[in-house]
Motif scaffolding. Structure first.
Motif, PDB file in Angstrom:
ATOM      1  N   SER A  85       0.808  -1.210   0.000  1.00 51.96           N
ATOM      2  CA  SER A  85       0.000   0.000   0.000  1.00 51.96           C
ATOM      3  C   SER A  85       0.843   1.262   0.000  1.00 51.96           C
ATOM      4  O   SER A  85       0.379   2.326  -0.391  1.00 51.96           O
ATOM      5  CB  SER A  85      -0.933   0.010   1.224  1.00 51.96           C
ATOM      6  OG  SER A  85      -0.170   0.086   2.417  1.00 51.96           O
ATOM      7  N   SER A 182      -2.122   9.279  -1.376  1.00 51.90           N
ATOM      8  CA  SER A 182      -3.147   8.292  -1.706  1.00 51.90           C
ATOM      9  C   SER A 182      -3.874   7.879  -0.438  1.00 51.90           C
ATOM     10  O   SER A 182      -3.238   7.550   0.565  1.00 51.90           O
ATOM     11  CB  SER A 182      -2.508   7.060  -2.362  1.00 51.90           C
ATOM     12  OG  SER A 182      -3.452   6.026  -2.508  1.00 51.90           O
ATOM     13  N   GLU A 184      -6.832   5.139   0.816  1.00 54.11           N
ATOM     14  CA  GLU A 184      -7.434   3.936   0.275  1.00 54.11           C
ATOM     15  C   GLU A 184      -8.432   3.290   1.226  1.00 54.11           C
ATOM     16  O   GLU A 184      -8.287   3.370   2.441  1.00 54.11           O
ATOM     17  CB  GLU A 184      -6.342   2.921  -0.088  1.00 54.11           C
ATOM     18  CG  GLU A 184      -5.302   3.510  -1.033  1.00 54.11           C
ATOM     19  CD  GLU A 184      -4.396   2.455  -1.634  1.00 54.11           C
ATOM     20  OE1 GLU A 184      -4.540   1.270  -1.266  1.00 54.11           O
ATOM     21  OE2 GLU A 184      -3.558   2.815  -2.477  1.00 54.11           O
ATOM     22  N   ARG A 212      -9.292   4.019  -4.283  1.00 48.74           N
ATOM     23  CA  ARG A 212      -8.097   4.841  -4.063  1.00 48.74           C
ATOM     24  C   ARG A 212      -8.420   6.276  -4.448  1.00 48.74           C
ATOM     25  O   ARG A 212      -8.910   6.544  -5.539  1.00 48.74           O
ATOM     26  CB  ARG A 212      -6.920   4.317  -4.885  1.00 48.74           C
ATOM     27  CG  ARG A 212      -5.707   5.254  -4.860  1.00 48.74           C
ATOM     28  CD  ARG A 212      -4.557   4.718  -5.693  1.00 48.74           C
ATOM     29  NE  ARG A 212      -3.830   3.686  -4.980  1.00 48.74           N
ATOM     30  CZ  ARG A 212      -2.808   3.014  -5.500  1.00 48.74           C
ATOM     31  NH1 ARG A 212      -2.421   3.247  -6.738  1.00 48.74           N
ATOM     32  NH2 ARG A 212      -2.176   2.101  -4.786  1.00 48.74           N
TER      33      ARG A 212
END
Length: 243
Positions: A85, A182, A184, A212
């Motif tokens: 991730s 980002s 998520e 995302r």
């Protein structure tokens, strides 16, 4: 296969154990699903502690190369692909770095009106057309992930770009847009008829679903991405460090 560790070598034992495990998992019998020797026997054979062996095993489990099940044992992960991730490479760049050849089965570009969720994320009117990119990707033997990306008009994508190139390379090189943050959301869901058809699985098969939300260096939204992964072919790893 002869299992041996050189106790006189300056290379740390856990590093030697890790290198040995990487050789073991290439053996056809283990690659085909046979369980690895249990920890007690393997540690004894190598004349190292179970703690040292487990350190090496944990490294490969973390990388998605091994699967450990309590009460059963440890085996090679087989065709599973893993993704971290915190890795800011694009999907194609990350898979290339892991030596995994990726095939594009489908690539579709269209201009659409965003739904309420996407319009709110981008802070634009629902009447504003945005670029939608759909990609079905996987190994040569079949697809394992279906991506749907929507982009803020500000980014400047025209739809004429070569989307076989890494996405974030296109954004940065061609449009001076740098993906910097980002956020998520990951969940499990049942494959509907459309996704089941794309991923070549049965209807209602459990899949990994990831949202995302990507932002530029000014914390402005640039991409809204949906990913649908075959659960038996993909492992999504998360790394966190306590400060």
């Amino acid at each position: 296969m002869k299992l041996y560790i050189n106790h006189k070598s300056p290379v740390p034992l856990h590093v030697q154990a890790e290198e040995l495990l990487r050789k073991i998992i290439t053996d056809p019998q283990y690659a085909n699903g046979k369980l690895l020797p249990n920890e007690v026997d393997l540690a004894k054979q190598l004349a190292i502690s179970r703690t040292t062996l487990r350190q090496a095993l944990n490294k490969l489990v973390y990388e998605g190369l091994l699967i450990r099940k309590k009460g059963i044992g440890t085996k090679v992960a087989g065709a599973q692909v893993s993704s971290k991730s915190n890795n800011w490479l694009s999907f194609s760049q990350e898979m290339n770095a892991r030596g995994i050849p990726i095939r594009n089965f489908e690539l579709h570009i269209s201009w659409v009106n965003p739904d309420e969720q996407i319009a709110n994320f981008f802070e634009i009117s629902a009447s504003k057309k945005i670029l939608k990119l759909e990609r079905l990707r996987g190994r040569a033997e079949g697809p394992f992930v279906y991506f749907v990306s929507y982009f803020h008009p500000r980014v400047g994508l025209t739809g004429d770009e070569d989307f076989k190139r890494p996405l974030y390379e296109i954004l940065e090189t061609d449009h001076s847009v740098i993906a910097n943050l980002s956020k998520e959301e990951i969940s499990a869901k049942a494959a509907d008829k459309f996704i089941a058809g794309k991923l070549e699985v049965d209807l209602n098969t459990p899949i990994l679903f990831r949202k995302r939300f990507v932002y530029d260096q000014g914390d402005r939204p640039i991409e809204f991405n949906l990913g649908y992964y075959k659960a038996d072919s993909f492992v999504y790893t998360i790394e966190s460090r306590r400060e």
